[in-house]
Design a protein around this motif. Structure first.
Motif, PDB file in Angstrom:
ATOM      1  N   ALA A 162       0.856  -1.226  -0.032  1.00 55.78           N
ATOM      2  CA  ALA A 162       0.263   0.083   0.104  1.00 55.78           C
ATOM      3  C   ALA A 162       0.836   1.389  -0.179  1.00 55.78           C
ATOM      4  O   ALA A 162       0.518   2.264  -0.793  1.00 55.78           O
ATOM      5  CB  ALA A 162      -0.908   0.043   1.261  1.00 55.78           C
ATOM      6  N   THR A 163       1.873   1.173   0.910  1.00 50.08           N
ATOM      7  CA  THR A 163       2.656   2.503   0.809  1.00 50.08           C
ATOM      8  C   THR A 163       3.622   2.664  -0.489  1.00 50.08           C
ATOM      9  O   THR A 163       3.834   3.791  -0.911  1.00 50.08           O
ATOM     10  CB  THR A 163       3.666   2.206   2.085  1.00 50.08           C
ATOM     11  OG1 THR A 163       3.027   2.394   3.379  1.00 50.08           O
ATOM     12  CG2 THR A 163       4.889   3.640   2.091  1.00 50.08           C
ATOM     13  N   VAL A 164       3.842   1.357  -1.058  1.00 54.20           N
ATOM     14  CA  VAL A 164       4.704   1.622  -2.259  1.00 54.20           C
ATOM     15  C   VAL A 164       3.921   2.076  -3.573  1.00 54.20           C
ATOM     16  O   VAL A 164       4.368   3.057  -4.204  1.00 54.20           O
ATOM     17  CB  VAL A 164       5.358   0.321  -2.894  1.00 54.20           C
ATOM     18  CG1 VAL A 164       5.927   0.284  -4.097  1.00 54.20           C
ATOM     19  CG2 VAL A 164       6.424  -0.102  -1.775  1.00 54.20           C
ATOM     20  N   LEU A 170      -1.181   4.066  -1.558  1.00 51.06           N
ATOM     21  CA  LEU A 170      -2.469   3.924  -1.268  1.00 51.06           C
ATOM     22  C   LEU A 170      -2.784   3.898   0.292  1.00 51.06           C
ATOM     23  O   LEU A 170      -2.009   3.211   1.020  1.00 51.06           O
ATOM     24  CB  LEU A 170      -3.011   2.602  -1.849  1.00 51.06           C
ATOM     25  CG  LEU A 170      -2.963   2.348  -3.484  1.00 51.06           C
ATOM     26  CD1 LEU A 170      -3.113   0.970  -3.931  1.00 51.06           C
ATOM     27  CD2 LEU A 170      -4.016   3.380  -3.967  1.00 51.06           C
ATOM     28  N   PRO A 171      -4.068   4.494   0.756  1.00 47.72           N
ATOM     29  CA  PRO A 171      -4.181   4.599   2.190  1.00 47.72           C
ATOM     30  C   PRO A 171      -5.037   3.298   2.643  1.00 47.72           C
ATOM     31  O   PRO A 171      -5.893   2.768   1.919  1.00 47.72           O
ATOM     32  CB  PRO A 171      -5.125   5.846   2.105  1.00 47.72           C
ATOM     33  CG  PRO A 171      -5.985   5.609   0.743  1.00 47.72           C
ATOM     34  CD  PRO A 171      -4.800   5.467  -0.129  1.00 47.72           C
ATOM     35  N   VAL A 172      -4.370   2.970   3.671  1.00 41.57           N
ATOM     36  CA  VAL A 172      -4.953   1.606   4.481  1.00 41.57           C
ATOM     37  C   VAL A 172      -4.758   2.093   6.124  1.00 41.57           C
ATOM     38  O   VAL A 172      -3.545   2.616   6.205  1.00 41.57           O
ATOM     39  CB  VAL A 172      -4.248   0.318   4.196  1.00 41.57           C
ATOM     40  CG1 VAL A 172      -4.839   0.146   2.709  1.00 41.57           C
ATOM     41  CG2 VAL A 172      -2.942   0.300   4.482  1.00 41.57           C
ATOM     42  N   LEU A 173      -5.513   1.691   6.803  1.00 40.49           N
ATOM     43  CA  LEU A 173      -5.586   1.888   8.019  1.00 40.49           C
ATOM     44  C   LEU A 173      -5.607   0.426   9.223  1.00 40.49           C
ATOM     45  O   LEU A 173      -6.314  -0.134   8.769  1.00 40.49           O
ATOM     46  CB  LEU A 173      -6.899   2.764   8.651  1.00 40.49           C
ATOM     47  CG  LEU A 173      -7.068   3.121  10.142  1.00 40.49           C
ATOM     48  CD1 LEU A 173      -5.870   3.921  10.521  1.00 40.49           C
ATOM     49  CD2 LEU A 173      -8.247   3.742  10.550  1.00 40.49           C
ATOM     50  N   LEU A 174      -4.449   0.568   9.573  1.00 38.56           N
ATOM     51  CA  LEU A 174      -4.144  -0.729  10.368  1.00 38.56           C
ATOM     52  C   LEU A 174      -4.170  -0.383  11.932  1.00 38.56           C
ATOM     53  O   LEU A 174      -3.575   0.218  12.395  1.00 38.56           O
ATOM     54  CB  LEU A 174      -2.859  -1.265   9.737  1.00 38.56           C
ATOM     55  CG  LEU A 174      -2.609  -1.195   8.241  1.00 38.56           C
ATOM     56  CD1 LEU A 174      -1.189  -1.665   7.973  1.00 38.56           C
ATOM     57  CD2 LEU A 174      -3.595  -2.155   7.449  1.00 38.56           C
ATOM     58  N   VAL A 194       7.453   0.444   6.938  1.00 40.23           N
ATOM     59  CA  VAL A 194       6.451   0.309   5.638  1.00 40.23           C
ATOM     60  C   VAL A 194       5.321   1.465   5.943  1.00 40.23           C
ATOM     61  O   VAL A 194       4.391   1.344   5.049  1.00 40.23           O
ATOM     62  CB  VAL A 194       6.065  -1.061   5.526  1.00 40.23           C
ATOM     63  CG1 VAL A 194       6.999  -2.021   5.143  1.00 40.23           C
ATOM     64  CG2 VAL A 194       5.272  -1.320   6.637  1.00 40.23           C
ATOM     65  N   SER A 195       5.260   2.194   7.011  1.00 44.57           N
ATOM     66  CA  SER A 195       3.832   2.955   7.260  1.00 44.57           C
ATOM     67  C   SER A 195       4.353   4.362   7.042  1.00 44.57           C
ATOM     68  O   SER A 195       5.758   4.733   7.274  1.00 44.57           O
ATOM     69  CB  SER A 195       3.665   2.770   8.786  1.00 44.57           C
ATOM     70  OG  SER A 195       3.352   1.401   8.972  1.00 44.57           O
ATOM     71  N   ARG A 196       3.538   5.100   6.527  1.00 44.72           N
ATOM     72  CA  ARG A 196       3.438   6.598   6.579  1.00 44.72           C
ATOM     73  C   ARG A 196       3.356   7.130   7.978  1.00 44.72           C
ATOM     74  O   ARG A 196       3.725   8.479   7.999  1.00 44.72           O
ATOM     75  CB  ARG A 196       2.656   7.334   5.415  1.00 44.72           C
ATOM     76  CG  ARG A 196       2.903   6.599   3.989  1.00 44.72           C
ATOM     77  CD  ARG A 196       4.376   6.986   3.377  1.00 44.72           C
ATOM     78  NE  ARG A 196       4.148   8.560   2.979  1.00 44.72           N
ATOM     79  CZ  ARG A 196       5.195   9.295   2.954  1.00 44.72           C
ATOM     80  NH1 ARG A 196       6.491   8.753   3.067  1.00 44.72           N
ATOM     81  NH2 ARG A 196       5.021  10.467   2.539  1.00 44.72           N
ATOM     82  N   PHE A 197       2.515   6.596   8.771  1.00 41.78           N
ATOM     83  CA  PHE A 197       2.402   7.223   9.917  1.00 41.78           C
ATOM     84  C   PHE A 197       2.196   5.956  11.077  1.00 41.78           C
ATOM     85  O   PHE A 197       1.644   4.767  10.859  1.00 41.78           O
ATOM     86  CB  PHE A 197       1.115   7.915  10.143  1.00 41.78           C
ATOM     87  CG  PHE A 197       0.894   8.448  11.799  1.00 41.78           C
ATOM     88  CD1 PHE A 197       1.360   9.385  11.943  1.00 41.78           C
ATOM     89  CD2 PHE A 197      -0.198   7.764  12.123  1.00 41.78           C
ATOM     90  CE1 PHE A 197       1.124  10.079  13.473  1.00 41.78           C
ATOM     91  CE2 PHE A 197      -0.417   8.000  13.679  1.00 41.78           C
ATOM     92  CZ  PHE A 197       0.086   9.077  14.142  1.00 41.78           C
ATOM     93  N   PHE A 198       3.044   6.001  12.102  1.00 39.73           N
ATOM     94  CA  PHE A 198       3.207   4.940  13.043  1.00 39.73           C
ATOM     95  C   PHE A 198       3.150   5.384  14.474  1.00 39.73           C
ATOM     96  O   PHE A 198       3.561   6.345  14.801  1.00 39.73           O
ATOM     97  CB  PHE A 198       4.352   4.051  12.713  1.00 39.73           C
ATOM     98  CG  PHE A 198       4.532   2.937  13.710  1.00 39.73           C
ATOM     99  CD1 PHE A 198       4.205   1.626  13.517  1.00 39.73           C
ATOM    100  CD2 PHE A 198       5.327   3.265  15.013  1.00 39.73           C
ATOM    101  CE1 PHE A 198       4.423   0.529  14.578  1.00 39.73           C
ATOM    102  CE2 PHE A 198       5.469   2.072  15.870  1.00 39.73           C
ATOM    103  CZ  PHE A 198       5.021   0.843  15.615  1.00 39.73           C
ATOM    104  N   THR A 199       2.398   4.800  15.342  1.00 39.08           N
ATOM    105  CA  THR A 199       2.140   5.020  16.846  1.00 39.08           C
ATOM    106  C   THR A 199       1.887   3.767  17.486  1.00 39.08           C
ATOM    107  O   THR A 199       1.145   2.871  16.862  1.00 39.08           O
ATOM    108  CB  THR A 199       1.456   6.148  17.030  1.00 39.08           C
ATOM    109  OG1 THR A 199       1.950   6.771  18.415  1.00 39.08           O
ATOM    110  CG2 THR A 199       0.094   5.744  16.975  1.00 39.08           C
TER     111      THR A 199
END
Length: 625
Positions: free
Chosen positions: A107-109, A112-116, A151-156
């Motif tokens: 998705a990141t490559v 594309l937005p996905v919420l995990l 692999v994430s555009r945002f991580f917490t």
């Protein structure tokens, strides 16, 4: 302050149900549902919250069979909706959550937005280690979910309930930012999911996230317009950003008005119909003769919404004009500056509109160049028709001809889905889309197993649309289980399972590099050689698909295949057509090349010869710095 006492998981459900996206005045639910596989790490947290509150707030839960598959489905949904909407995905602690990481990278490559929501160890750390927790002897706070960081555009990782108040809005911002979007990961310790907090009621007020269309800088528009005026042999390469920004009309107007041919990447195919006079087909390693010959002599390349990956640039051998210049029209500055390009950072639609206005009065490319483009396109279209046309006299069916026959039956408006193997290259050259959403390839990550889960995402995004999945036998064996999910959800699509009894793409690549076929064909281990070169393994794909609830056809020739395609198109539910094809009847390269290093020394004559050819191509590679 008015508050509502809810668990963290319950607050997540209520918050997600109140989020909307908006682009060009069109609003829709940003998160229309949740894919979930429950385990001890989330069944009493998000599982409980979705059961109690999901239906009430209009946030349905879907049960897949594999965690990787559900993220693929979410990414496909996001792609088909133009990145205006996506799904949330939740999995249990340990292997369940880690199974999502491959699809998160995809998705990141592919931007594309996905919420995990991967589950995590106890924040309180009393049960330590909990079942399925990975312990680290030095880093006590280490978690397998840390692998999502890269692999994430945002991580917490949320270790206290109040952190959700800032983390969720930031997650929504990244999901809806066309430049920053990708996988967004919020790790949820299993105890934190169930902890209660007094949430401000304002947190659950519906919110609209506007997906921006940044305009280009006027100074850069003027500079690029000047380059276009000076160019004698310009070429446009259309990438996925053209489709994500819905810049179809603007691209067509620009190309037609100024006589500039448009070549396609995997992500950008379909932005112009295949029969548009300025569409010269695919470019690069998997390209065709028209686009590759124009690229070779191009003096200006306008890259619209493309990352200019190695397949598009033929590993930087496609552009041989020593004077060639590149312009990157891209919403992401990181991509716009590639190949030493002049960066036109903007939304593709806004950028093309601005360029068209800046070139007012410009007559466009010279007539001889336009005539050359028309001739090359006609020659290429004729060649494609030849390769698409079935040859009944052949002993075995050919993959290219299966593609052509399926395209004729389903037409140019059905969405074709594929991801890996030799099929993407053949589809890029041979499939003829007539609709911007008729070509759906995951080729940024080329992830085997994406195909069938992607069909779930597309059908959920666009239920009336006809969907045709092309999948090789190797990819099918990796991740076929979502046929069960499709049956459970009442989704309808057709799967063409192309069976060449091998990892055919890599086998072909292996042999083209001088090696004999080795460990890529589906064969039994030979007791004499101790290699996998024994008799073929006979897999009854038809029985397997039928056991999962699909309707199945097993044609053995083109006549039977034509009938099967027609019957499948009229049938209901999941339809699987198992098509045996030749392992060796492959398309040529059409003047494209891909840099796959060959062994520098070898006792095999084939490898030594391939190395010589490889070194000759290396001399054609150009550096851009």
């Amino acid at each position: 302050m008015n508050t509502e006492r809810l668990t963290v998981a319950q607050a997540i459900v209520k918050f997600l149900a109140a989020q909307y996206s908006e682009r060009d005045g069109r609003q829709k639910r940003l998160i229309p549902g949740v894919w979930a596989i429950f385990g001890h790490g989330n069944v009493s947290g998000l599982g409980q919250a979705l059961e109690e509150y999901g239906d009430a707030v209009g946030l349905p839960t879907y049960r897949p069979q594999n965690e990787q598959a559900m993220v693929h489905a979410a990414a496909a949904y996001a792609k088909h909706t133009g990145r205006t909407s996506t799904f949330a995905c939740t999995a249990s602690i340990g292997p369940g959550s880690l199974n999502m990481i491959t699809a998160a990278a995809g998705a990141t490559v592919n931007r594309l937005p996905v919420l995990l929501f991967p589950s995590d160890y106890f924040a309180g750390r009393l049960p330590d280690p909990v079942l399925q927790q990975l312990e680290h002897p030095v880093e006590h706070d280490a978690s397998v979910n840390d692998a999502f960081r890269v692999v994430s555009r945002f991580f917490t990782r949320l270790t206290r309930p109040a952190q959700l108040l800032s983390a969720l809005p930031e997650a929504m911002r990244v999901l809806t930012d066309p430049a920053e979007t990708g996988a967004v990961t919020l790790c949820l310790p299993e105890d934190v999911q169930t902890e209660a907090y007094d949430w401000p009621m304002e947190f659950f007020v519906p919110r609209v996230w506007r997906i921006r269309r940044p305009p280009p800088e006027p100074e850069m528009v003027a500079e690029v317009a000047n380059l276009v005026r000076q160019a004698k042999r310009p070429l446009i390469i259309s990438g996925g950003g053209t489709l994500y920004s819905e810049a179809y009309r603007e691209l067509a107007v620009f190309a037609e008005r100024f006589g500039i041919p448009v070549a396609e990447s995997q992500g950008g195919k379909g932005a112009l119909p295949w029969n548009h006079p300025m569409n010269v087909g695919a470019v690069g390693a998997n390209g065709g003769t028209a686009a590759n010959r124009l690229a070779r002599e191009a003096d200006l390349v306008l890259a619209v919404g493309t990352r200019l990956g190695d397949f598009v640039t033929a590993s930087k051998t496609a552009f041989q004009n020593p004077q060639v210049r590149f312009v990157g029209l891209n919403v992401l500055a990181f991509d716009a500056g590639k190949m030493k390009g002049v960066s036109l950072v903007a939304d593709a639609r806004r950028g093309l509109e601005a360029l068209t206005a800046a070139l007012e009065g410009f007559p466009g490319t010279p007539v001889p160049y336009r005539e050359e483009v028309a001739r090359l396109k006609q020659e290429w279209d004729t060649l494609v028709s030849q390769y698409r046309t079935p040859r009944p006299e052949k002993k075995e069916m050919a993959q290219a001809e299966v593609i052509g026959l399926a395209n004729e039956v389903f037409g140019g408006k059905a969405t074709v889905i594929c991801a890996a193997g030799s099929l993407p290259g053949d589809l890029l050259k041979l499939w003829r889309p007539e609709d911007p959403q008729a070509y759906h390839l995951e080729y940024g990550f080329s992830c085997m197993g994406y195909e069938i889960p992607a069909a779930l995402g597309v059908k959920l995004a666009d239920p009336p649309r006809e969907v045709v999945v092309f999948i090789g036998d190797g990819s099918y064996l990796m991740l076929n289980s979502e046929i069960v999910t499709a049956v459970a959800e009442g989704l309808e699509f057709t799967v063409l399972l192309v069976d060449n009894r091998a990892f055919g793409s890599i086998r072909g690549l292996q042999m083209s590099l001088g090696s004999p076929s080795f460990n890529n064909e589906l064969r039994k281990r030979n007791a004499e050689t101790e290699r996998t070169d024994g008799p073929p393994v006979e897999v009854d794909f038809a029985a397997h698909a039928r056991a999962m609830g699909a309707s199945v056809w097993s044609p053995r020739n083109y006549s039977e295949l034509g009938k099967a395609l027609e019957e499948a198109r009229r049938a209901r539910g999941v339809r699987v057509i198992v098509v045996p094809v030749s392992l060796d009847d492959r398309l040529p390269s059409f003047e494209g090349w891909w840099d796959v290093p060959v062994a520098e020394v070898s006792g095999q004559s084939g490898v030594r010869k391939a190395r010589q050819e490889y070194e000759a191509y290396l001399k054609k590679q150009r550096r851009y710095f």
